[in-house]
Design an enzyme around this catalytic site. Sequence first.
Site, PDB file in Angstrom:
ATOM      1  N   GLU A 147     -12.638  -7.031   1.143  1.00 13.64           N
ATOM      2  CA  GLU A 147     -11.650  -8.050   1.487  1.00 13.64           C
ATOM      3  C   GLU A 147     -12.271  -9.438   1.364  1.00 13.64           C
ATOM      4  OE1 GLU A 147      -8.083  -8.971   4.639  1.00 13.64           O
ATOM      5  OE2 GLU A 147      -9.706  -7.633   5.259  1.00 13.64           O
ATOM      6  N   GLU A 241       0.684  -7.045   6.224  1.00 12.26           N
ATOM      7  CA  GLU A 241      -0.151  -7.289   7.396  1.00 12.26           C
ATOM      8  C   GLU A 241       0.425  -8.457   8.184  1.00 12.26           C
ATOM      9  OE1 GLU A 241      -4.871  -7.427   8.128  1.00 12.26           O
ATOM     10  OE2 GLU A 241      -4.110  -9.090   6.924  1.00 12.26           O
TER      11      GLU A 241
END
EC number: 5.1.3.31
Length: 297
Positions: A147, A241
């Site tokens: 990420e 998210e």
Amino acid sequence: MARIGIHSFVWSASSAQSELERTLANTREAGFDLIEFSYLDPADVDIGGLAKRIADLGLGVAISIGLPGDGDISSADKAVAARGVEILNETVALTRDLGGRKVAGILSAGHGLQLEAPTRDQWSRSTAALAKVAETAKAAGVTLNLEIVNRFESNLLNTAAQGLAFIEDTGSDNIFLHLDTFHMNIEEADVGLAIRHAAGKIGYVHIGESHRGFLGTGNIDFAAIFDALTAVGYADDLSFESFSSEIVDENLSKKTAIWRNLWADNMALAKHARAFIGLGLETARRKAELVSARHKP
């Protein structure tokens, strides 16, 4: 075909079996194809039972983590770095045992605000450690997806280009980028161009708004993002998210500065996100078809 997923903290931050089952049921009810569990401790969970429930519902699963400070694989402290490798290997095994094939999140260094610039030695320690974990993951049928996060959550990888350089230095073919629209909106000069530049190395995508609330109510240009993902032929997992003080995980909420309650009705939020992402991808595909159609008489 892209699978559209949702982060488990939209539903609950608990690892209690009843909460995990409710999370799975809600994920299916809201129309998602995949659940992303975060910070799931195997010691707290009936892994076999959870894997069966995931399969019975026809869901995919991904696991995301952020390495803790005492498990930072870039650390010069060998015990700390070794703990980080142990955490990553445990996460790979958990992902495999749940029937998943992707580990995502902040895997290259400890998650949290750093007060010093990264060093070349830190970079080298991290790439060397992840290269070894990637081989273990490959044998398990699992990929590692790094990420790329904003400067307030990591000092090592803040842009897709940095991530590409990092992957190159590992020498591994089992490490990919985990791009996140929230973080990219902060750090990238042009999010669409960054996605195009990373073509072929994107393994996982988080779709999140600039304030982490309802999609389309912030300042992110999602049309440009969906266009770019379509242009590079990305057809893999995308997960929604979103965080709110409504659902708090002490390990993550403070590190990500979740101070405001941006939503209370998580089912309404989730159904809106599923429709938003689905329509965004479909619109991008239709535009791509139109601009490539030659329409000869």
